[in-house]
Structure formats: C-alpha cells, structure tokens
Scaffold this motif. Structure first.
Motif, PDB file in Angstrom:
ATOM      1  N   ASN A   1       0.865  -1.184   0.000  1.00  0.00           N
ATOM      2  CA  ASN A   1       0.000   0.000   0.000  1.00  0.00           C
ATOM      3  C   ASN A   1       0.897   1.228   0.000  1.00  0.00           C
ATOM      4  OD1 ASN A   1      -1.777   2.103   0.433  1.00  0.00           O
ATOM      5  ND2 ASN A   1      -2.718   1.245   2.266  1.00  0.00           N
ATOM      6  N   ALA A   2       1.027   1.855  -1.169  1.00  0.00           N
ATOM      7  CA  ALA A   2       1.810   3.087  -1.311  1.00  0.00           C
ATOM      8  C   ALA A   2       0.933   4.155  -1.944  1.00  0.00           C
ATOM      9  CB  ALA A   2       3.058   2.830  -2.153  1.00  0.00           C
ATOM     10  N   ALA A   3      -0.321   4.210  -1.495  1.00  0.00           N
ATOM     11  CA  ALA A   3      -1.335   5.032  -2.151  1.00  0.00           C
ATOM     12  C   ALA A   3      -1.369   6.471  -1.666  1.00  0.00           C
ATOM     13  CB  ALA A   3      -2.708   4.386  -1.983  1.00  0.00           C
TER      14      ALA A   3
ATOM     15  N   ILE B   1       4.360   5.077   8.510  1.00  0.00           N
ATOM     16  CA  ILE B   1       4.057   3.717   8.946  1.00  0.00           C
ATOM     17  C   ILE B   1       4.595   2.798   7.859  1.00  0.00           C
ATOM     18  CG2 ILE B   1       2.239   2.050   9.466  1.00  0.00           C
ATOM     19  CD1 ILE B   1       0.496   4.445  10.344  1.00  0.00           C
ATOM     20  N   ILE B   2       5.605   1.998   8.205  1.00  0.00           N
ATOM     21  CA  ILE B   2       6.280   1.166   7.211  1.00  0.00           C
ATOM     22  C   ILE B   2       6.382  -0.255   7.743  1.00  0.00           C
ATOM     23  CG2 ILE B   2       8.387   0.808   5.856  1.00  0.00           C
ATOM     24  CD1 ILE B   2       8.991   3.790   6.213  1.00  0.00           C
ATOM     25  N   GLY B   3       5.817  -1.202   6.999  1.00  0.00           N
ATOM     26  CA  GLY B   3       5.946  -2.609   7.371  1.00  0.00           C
ATOM     27  C   GLY B   3       4.633  -3.355   7.271  1.00  0.00           C
ATOM     28  N   TYR B   4       4.683  -4.633   7.643  1.00  0.00           N
ATOM     29  CA  TYR B   4       3.497  -5.489   7.606  1.00  0.00           C
ATOM     30  C   TYR B   4       2.544  -5.146   8.755  1.00  0.00           C
ATOM     31  CZ  TYR B   4       5.977  -8.584   4.342  1.00  0.00           C
ATOM     32  OH  TYR B   4       6.643  -9.104   3.257  1.00  0.00           O
ATOM     33  N   HIS B   5       1.255  -5.392   8.520  1.00  0.00           N
ATOM     34  CA  HIS B   5       0.272  -5.328   9.601  1.00  0.00           C
ATOM     35  C   HIS B   5       0.172  -6.722  10.210  1.00  0.00           C
ATOM     36  CE1 HIS B   5      -3.561  -4.976  11.710  1.00  0.00           C
ATOM     37  NE2 HIS B   5      -3.446  -3.661  11.604  1.00  0.00           N
ATOM     38  N   PRO B   6       0.130  -6.835  11.521  1.00  0.00           N
ATOM     39  CA  PRO B   6       0.122  -8.172  12.129  1.00  0.00           C
ATOM     40  C   PRO B   6      -1.074  -9.026  11.750  1.00  0.00           C
ATOM     41  CG  PRO B   6      -0.246  -6.450  13.786  1.00  0.00           C
ATOM     42  CD  PRO B   6       0.189  -5.764  12.543  1.00  0.00           C
ATOM     43  N   ASP B   7      -2.164  -8.426  11.270  1.00  0.00           N
ATOM     44  CA  ASP B   7      -3.353  -9.214  10.914  1.00  0.00           C
ATOM     45  C   ASP B   7      -3.328  -9.710   9.472  1.00  0.00           C
ATOM     46  OD1 ASP B   7      -4.300  -8.808  13.447  1.00  0.00           O
ATOM     47  OD2 ASP B   7      -5.681  -7.198  12.897  1.00  0.00           O
ATOM     48  N   ILE B   8      -2.423  -9.154   8.647  1.00  0.00           N
ATOM     49  CA  ILE B   8      -2.339  -9.568   7.242  1.00  0.00           C
ATOM     50  C   ILE B   8      -0.872  -9.802   6.928  1.00  0.00           C
ATOM     51  CG2 ILE B   8      -2.880  -8.982   4.847  1.00  0.00           C
ATOM     52  CD1 ILE B   8      -4.980  -7.081   5.877  1.00  0.00           C
ATOM     53  N   GLU B   9      -0.510 -11.047   6.735  1.00  0.00           N
ATOM     54  CA  GLU B   9       0.910 -11.386   6.714  1.00  0.00           C
ATOM     55  C   GLU B   9       1.635 -11.013   5.439  1.00  0.00           C
ATOM     56  OE1 GLU B   9       0.753 -16.075   5.409  1.00  0.00           O
ATOM     57  OE2 GLU B   9       0.395 -15.567   7.516  1.00  0.00           O
ATOM     58  N   ASN B  10       0.916 -10.634   4.366  1.00  0.00           N
ATOM     59  CA  ASN B  10       1.625 -10.329   3.111  1.00  0.00           C
ATOM     60  C   ASN B  10       1.246  -8.967   2.528  1.00  0.00           C
ATOM     61  OD1 ASN B  10      -0.973 -11.130   2.259  1.00  0.00           O
ATOM     62  ND2 ASN B  10      -0.184 -11.881   0.292  1.00  0.00           N
ATOM     63  N   CYS B  11       0.815  -8.044   3.382  1.00  0.00           N
ATOM     64  CA  CYS B  11       0.551  -6.679   2.920  1.00  0.00           C
ATOM     65  C   CYS B  11       1.443  -5.716   3.682  1.00  0.00           C
ATOM     66  CB  CYS B  11      -0.913  -6.293   3.124  1.00  0.00           C
ATOM     67  SG  CYS B  11      -1.266  -4.604   2.562  1.00  0.00           S
ATOM     68  N   ILE B  12       2.249  -4.953   2.927  1.00  0.00           N
ATOM     69  CA  ILE B  12       3.152  -3.978   3.515  1.00  0.00           C
ATOM     70  C   ILE B  12       2.556  -2.587   3.358  1.00  0.00           C
ATOM     71  CG2 ILE B  12       5.409  -2.858   3.304  1.00  0.00           C
ATOM     72  CD1 ILE B  12       6.580  -5.520   2.530  1.00  0.00           C
ATOM     73  N   PHE B  13       2.581  -1.834   4.431  1.00  0.00           N
ATOM     74  CA  PHE B  13       2.137  -0.441   4.414  1.00  0.00           C
ATOM     75  C   PHE B  13       3.360   0.476   4.328  1.00  0.00           C
ATOM     76  CE2 PHE B  13      -1.308  -2.809   6.118  1.00  0.00           C
ATOM     77  CZ  PHE B  13      -2.467  -2.119   5.792  1.00  0.00           C
ATOM     78  N   ALA B  14       3.247   1.505   3.502  1.00  0.00           N
ATOM     79  CA  ALA B  14       4.287   2.534   3.401  1.00  0.00           C
ATOM     80  C   ALA B  14       3.558   3.858   3.233  1.00  0.00           C
ATOM     81  CB  ALA B  14       5.221   2.255   2.235  1.00  0.00           C
ATOM     82  N   ASN B  15       3.070   4.373   4.356  1.00  0.00           N
ATOM     83  CA  ASN B  15       2.112   5.472   4.328  1.00  0.00           C
ATOM     84  C   ASN B  15       2.352   6.471   5.457  1.00  0.00           C
ATOM     85  OD1 ASN B  15       0.186   2.630   4.062  1.00  0.00           O
ATOM     86  ND2 ASN B  15       0.402   3.965   2.294  1.00  0.00           N
TER      87      ASN B  15
END
Length: 392
Positions: free
Chosen positions: A208-210, A327-341
């Motif tokens: 997620n780099a939106a 906020i950079i990295g995975y969310h603990p509830d979704i193991e293959n989605c990285i946030f960069a926001n």
C-alpha cells in the motif's frame, strides 16, 4: 531468502516507484506491477509538494533516512539513467535554517546535538552569528538558528517521480493506469488485488503506497489506517528583495519560504480548526496567506513587506494523525501486505530509504541496510508514538 514471485504495488508516486525500482534492481525475477490511476500525477503529492530534503529532525531514524536520501539524490544521474540518458532533478543544496525564540532554544540545541552525532552537517548559529550570516534577517526576537551547510535543500519533485518510474519500467516493472477497487483474501493473506479495469492481479505481496488515498486501500483490507488527506496550499511570490545566501527558512511560527529561481515559494500548516480532511485541491487557502504567512514573512524579512503572489496551488499531505511519522511494514493481521504510508510531508526525502527498506523486507524478510522497524504498524496498535518535534 523469502520466496516471492509477484508483487502488486498500489500507488506509483515516489514511494511506490522507489519500491518498484529497488525490487527490480535487487531481483529481476520478481514480477512487479504498479497500479497508478493517474499517470499524469496531476493530483499526486509527489508532484505538488515543496520538494525539499533535510536532516534537521529530532528522531535518529528520520535523520538517517534523509542522510541516505541526499546520497541517493546526489547520484541520481548514474542510478536512474535509462539508455545512457541521465535524469536531472535540479538539486540545490541551499540548506535549511531553523530559527528559535528563547522558548525553543533548548529543543534546538538537543536536536542539533542529535543531528551532528549522526553525521549531519548542521551548524549552530547564536543570534549574533545568525544575523551576521544572514543580514537580511530580523533576529531581534531570536536566540539562535541551525543551518544545514551541506546535504539539505530542494529539488524537482515531479522530476524525481518520473525518473524513478522510467527506471523501474526499464528494469521490467509494469505500470497499469487503473485504480485498486478491492482484494481477495484467504485467511490472513491477500491473494489478488482487484482493479477498476476488471482485472484480478495475483500477488505474493501487496504494497500500500497510495499516498493521500492510502486509508481507502486499507479499508479494503479491514484495517484502520490513521492517515488522512490534509490540504496544504503553496504560494509562489515575487519580491524586489535581494536575499543573498538564502536557505529554506523555517520560522518559529511554522511559516516557511525558500527561493524558487528568481521568486520564492512559501506556506504553512493551517490551524487545526481549519484543517479538515479531503478538502478540494482546486481551491487555495488565500486567507492563510493574507492573515498568517505574509505578516510573518514581513516580520522576519523586512524586505518582504513588498510581495506579490504570482501563482498558488494545493496538494495533499498524507497526514499520519497518530504521530506524524511514516508507517512502514506489515500489519500483524495480514501477513503479506506492507504499508508505506503517512509520511506527513516527508515522503519525497524519505522515499529512497523507504523503497530500499520495503524491497529488503519483501526479499529478505527483514530490513537490512537501515532498520525501519521502529516505524512499524505495531507502534500504532500499542499506542507507542514516535514523537517528532520538527514537524513542518
């Protein structure tokens, strides 16, 4: 190495394109698809910001990210050349000048000590030295300033985005002009990203780099992301003032200005009661200039009593209301989605370090070059803000 063959990046601005560039550079076998709904970048924060870089932060990680950022920008010609053609982003290392009244002196000193301990070239200027260095400055109510003698300045933000995008494409990243509209999940994994074009793009990792629209992408995942689109108006002004050795100046009030060719650009954040979410970008807060910016500039630089607005525009900050840091990295509830926001105005300068770090996280399962884990989503869930004093 973590086995990853397909990555879908939502958002093709500086963050998304930096991720694509570093991924394809590190492992050409990884299929990278970038979804960017507006290839013109007409509304993108990357293209509409004041496009600057500094090391004058109050947290070690922010300083380190920008130290890498300036290293990257200085070498952009060789890093991002395509077909022998080297891009230019017109980098001007004119420095930042943070000013302090007596109330802010201790914080200025503490920040300066941190920055220089990490290798940033920042000079501490007591009032007399400040006035001698910048004789056009009204320093009567100031006690000191800190000036970046190297590694700080401004550049062409739109040029950086285009250079990253073109390089990523030349390395095999695929850009698709469409919007992400949803996801398919199996348990704690995203299996497909759905698009407005009707496609279902299979992925091993989703990024997620939106930018300012990242919250809507997080909603598709059932995640509450504390990142909102906050409008910031920028004013291009002309003046007969001749300011020698003019840096990007940050007044104690938060008003800033910097040279832009023969003119200047300036702005500030509105007061909280005038800063709601998602204000239209085709409107400019001219009252903010008349009531706050111009009086402040005229006080700080007496020659700025004569100013004329030549042009003005608005862009979005992807504003992290939790602590104003990314906020950079995975969310603990979704193991293959990285946030960069949620870079809160620092995305352009922190983009290279973020792109490198996210690529490392995808390919190695961990950060390698610089540990970005303090910026992970866990701090939000556990209410552990990373407090940044120098929010501009």
């Amino acid at each position: 190495m973590v086995s990853v063959s397909k990555v879908v990046v939502v958002g093709g601005g500086v963050i998304g394109s930096a991720v694509a560039y570093f991924l394809r550079s590190a492992d050409p076998s990884v299929e990278v698809t970038v979804l960017e709904r507006d290839p013109s970048y007409a509304r993108a924060s990357s293209a509409l910001s004041a496009a600057s870089i500094r090391q004058q932060f109050s947290t070690p990680l922010s300083v380190q990210m920008s130290l890498y950022g300036i290293e990257f920008l200085r070498s952009i010609g060789e890093r991002l050349a395509v077909g022998g053609e080297a891009p230019s982003i017109d980098l001007h290392e004119g420095g930042y000048l943070f000013l302090a009244t007596p109330a802010g002196e201790s914080i200025l000193r503490e920040n300066h000590a941190l920055q220089t301990s990490l290798g940033a070239q920042i000079r501490y200027l007591p009032q007399g030295e400040l006035q001698a260095t910048f004789p056009w400055l009204n320093s009567e109510d100031l006690v000191a300033g800190t000036y970046g003698v190297s590694g700080e300045g401004w550049f062409d933000g739109y040029g950086l985005v285009q250079a990253l995008r073109k390089k990523a494409q030349s390395l095999g990243a695929r850009y698709v002009a469409t919007d992400a509209t949803g996801v398919r999940r199996e348990g704690r994994r995203v299996t497909h990203v759905l698009t407005a074009a009707g496609d279902a793009l299979e992925c091993d990792v989703m990024v997620n780099a939106a930018g300012a629209w990242a919250r809507h992408v997080a909603d598709m995942l059932g995640i509450d992301l504390p990142v909102y689109a906050r409008r910031r108006s920028i004013f291009n002004v002309s003046s007969p003032a001749k300011l020698e050795r003019c840096p990007l100046l940050i007044d104690p009030t938060g008003v800033y200005f910097r040279p832009e060719g023969k003119t200047y650009i300036c702005g500030t954040s509105p007061s909280p009661d005038r800063d709601p979410d998602d204000l239209p970008l085709d409107e400019v807060d001219h009252a903010l200039f008349d009531d706050v910016i111009w009086p402040t500039l005229a006080h700080r630089v007496p020659q700025f009593e004569a100013l004329r607005v030549e042009h003005a525009w608005s862009g979005y900050y992807e504003y992290n209301v939790f602590d104003h840091n990314a906020i950079i990295g995975y969310h603990p509830d979704i193991e293959n989605c990285i946030f960069a926001n949620g870079f809160s105005g620092h995305g352009l300068q922190q983009g290279p370090a973020t792109g490198r770090g996210v690529a490392e996280l995808i390919l190695n399962g961990r950060f390698v070059s610089l540990d970005l884990s303090p910026l992970g989503f866990e701090r939000v869930l556990e209410n552990r803000p990373v407090v940044e004093r120098n929010v501009v």
